[in-house]
Design a protein around this motif. Structure first.
Motif, PDB file in Angstrom:
ATOM      1  N   ALA A 183       0.830  -1.204   0.000  1.00  0.00           N
ATOM      2  CA  ALA A 183       0.000   0.000   0.000  1.00  0.00           C
ATOM      3  C   ALA A 183       0.863   1.252   0.000  1.00  0.00           C
ATOM      4  O   ALA A 183       0.561   2.221  -0.704  1.00  0.00           O
ATOM      5  N   LEU A 184       1.925   1.232   0.780  1.00  0.00           N
ATOM      6  CA  LEU A 184       2.807   2.393   0.831  1.00  0.00           C
ATOM      7  C   LEU A 184       3.545   2.597  -0.487  1.00  0.00           C
ATOM      8  O   LEU A 184       3.794   3.724  -0.890  1.00  0.00           O
ATOM      9  N   CYS A 185       3.889   1.498  -1.143  1.00  0.00           N
ATOM     10  CA  CYS A 185       4.587   1.604  -2.429  1.00  0.00           C
ATOM     11  C   CYS A 185       3.672   2.166  -3.521  1.00  0.00           C
ATOM     12  O   CYS A 185       4.113   2.900  -4.389  1.00  0.00           O
ATOM     13  N   LEU A 186       2.414   1.818  -3.466  1.00  0.00           N
ATOM     14  CA  LEU A 186       1.486   2.259  -4.500  1.00  0.00           C
ATOM     15  C   LEU A 186       0.867   3.618  -4.199  1.00  0.00           C
ATOM     16  O   LEU A 186       0.401   4.300  -5.099  1.00  0.00           O
ATOM     17  N   LEU A 221      -5.983  -2.394  -2.459  1.00  0.00           N
ATOM     18  CA  LEU A 221      -5.182  -2.211  -1.251  1.00  0.00           C
ATOM     19  C   LEU A 221      -5.778  -1.142  -0.341  1.00  0.00           C
ATOM     20  O   LEU A 221      -5.749  -1.278   0.890  1.00  0.00           O
ATOM     21  N   GLU A 222      -6.329  -0.080  -0.917  1.00  0.00           N
ATOM     22  CA  GLU A 222      -6.985   0.929  -0.092  1.00  0.00           C
ATOM     23  C   GLU A 222      -8.177   0.319   0.647  1.00  0.00           C
ATOM     24  O   GLU A 222      -8.409   0.603   1.822  1.00  0.00           O
ATOM     25  N   GLY A 223      -8.923  -0.536  -0.040  1.00  0.00           N
ATOM     26  CA  GLY A 223     -10.058  -1.204   0.594  1.00  0.00           C
ATOM     27  C   GLY A 223      -9.621  -2.118   1.721  1.00  0.00           C
ATOM     28  O   GLY A 223     -10.247  -2.148   2.792  1.00  0.00           O
ATOM     29  N   GLU A 237     -10.588  -1.819   5.706  1.00  0.00           N
ATOM     30  CA  GLU A 237     -11.208  -2.941   6.420  1.00  0.00           C
ATOM     31  C   GLU A 237     -10.375  -3.389   7.610  1.00  0.00           C
ATOM     32  O   GLU A 237     -10.905  -3.828   8.624  1.00  0.00           O
ATOM     33  N   MET A 238      -9.064  -3.275   7.506  1.00  0.00           N
ATOM     34  CA  MET A 238      -8.188  -3.775   8.563  1.00  0.00           C
ATOM     35  C   MET A 238      -7.960  -2.774   9.683  1.00  0.00           C
ATOM     36  O   MET A 238      -7.495  -3.143  10.754  1.00  0.00           O
ATOM     37  N   GLU A 239      -8.288  -1.519   9.477  1.00  0.00           N
ATOM     38  CA  GLU A 239      -8.021  -0.498  10.482  1.00  0.00           C
ATOM     39  C   GLU A 239      -8.649  -0.823  11.839  1.00  0.00           C
ATOM     40  O   GLU A 239      -7.971  -0.755  12.870  1.00  0.00           O
TER      41      GLU A 239
END
Length: 133
Positions: free
Chosen positions: A11-14, A45-47, A51-53
């Motif tokens: 996620a950080l890379c994208l 990845l944003e999704g 969801e994981m937050e």
């Protein structure tokens, strides 16, 4: 936990190109559009991060609750574990532990030690001496 690190890294890379964009809608230059695969991966990845937050917040709270119990366990079991490691010379000298049908767990040496057979004081027999029957 490894999956979480992988997802966060991806996620950080994208996400840096997304964060670097201006808020104004500017037309992209020809040839610089993202491919559908890149856009789909970014959205995926944003999704996942959204969801994981809540789970990550719960995990952080649970870690705070478990920490004192783990600290107590380490303080109590530390000396016993050190004593056990003092009795085992080198772990590479042993096979993997195996469980017997009766539930006992044994750890065999790869090369057995020579048995120490001192003389039996009751019989007054020296090691290697023959016994007449």
């Amino acid at each position: 936990m490894t999956r979480l690190a992988l997802i966060t890294t991806l996620a950080l890379c994208l996400s840096p190109p997304v964060l670097a964009q201006d808020t104004e809608a500017e037309p992209e230059e020809p040839g610089t559009e993202r491919s559908l695969m890149e856009e789909g991966a970014r959205m995926f990845l944003e999704g996942i991060l959204r969801e994981m937050e809540p789970a990550l917040r719960d995990l952080e709270g649970m870690a705070g609750e478990i920490e004192p119990a783990l600290r107590d366990f380490a303080q109590e079991m530390g000396p016993a574990f050190a004593d056990l490691l003092g009795k085992v010379d080198d772990l590479s000298n042993y096979h993997m532990p195996e469980m017997l049908p009766n539930g006992d767990i044994i750890i065999r040496r790869k090369i057995p030690l020579e048995p120490e057979t001192p003389g039996d004081p009751e019989l007054d027999i020296e090691p290697g001496e023959e016994i007449e029957i």
